[in-house]
Design an enzyme around this catalytic site. Structure first.
Site, PDB file in Angstrom:
ATOM      1  NE  ARG A  28      -2.241  -1.125   3.634  1.00 51.54           N
ATOM      2  CZ  ARG A  28      -2.476  -0.664   4.565  1.00 51.54           C
ATOM      3  NH1 ARG A  28      -3.531   0.242   4.935  1.00 51.54           N
ATOM      4  NH2 ARG A  28      -1.622  -0.789   5.749  1.00 51.54           N
ATOM      5  CG  ASN A  46      -4.078  -4.077   3.560  1.00 54.99           C
ATOM      6  OD1 ASN A  46      -3.444  -4.122   2.370  1.00 54.99           O
ATOM      7  ND2 ASN A  46      -3.403  -4.208   4.585  1.00 54.99           N
TER       8      ASN A  46
END
Length: 99
Positions: A28, A46
């Site tokens: 990320r 996520n």
């Protein structure tokens, strides 16, 4: 102009689901950095199933750069697959963030 044609200057939305070993490896954060560098807005997060969800808005060349990153060797972890779709940009994002 039909729906599949898109002038280079028109903003679009990329929605992608990245599968593989992509959580807990900085995926990320690195996606965020890449998106900001490309001048995109959106979010990366996520998902409960272990995948990473990416929504990015911007111009076609920048979105192509993000798509290449998601599939390329600079993406951390092990990417098994990327499912993606395009739609018109909504303009709902002010910047790019990670959740």
């Amino acid at each position: 102009m039909n729906e599949q044609e898109n002038p280079e200057g028109t903003a679009r939305r990329l929605t992608a689901r990245v599968t593989g070993e992509v959580q807990g490896v900085g995926f990320r954060y690195r996606t965020l950095r890449q998106a900001v560098q490309l001048g995109l807005t959106g979010v990366v997060s996520n998902a409960a199933d272990g995948s990473v969800h990416v929504v990015a808005e911007g111009r076609e060349p920048a979105l192509d750069g993000l798509r290449e990153f998601l599939r390329g060797p600079k993406a951390p972890g092990v990417v098994a697959g990327v499912e993606e779709s395009f739609s018109p940009a909504t303009g709902e994002f002010r910047d790019f963030s990670a959740e």
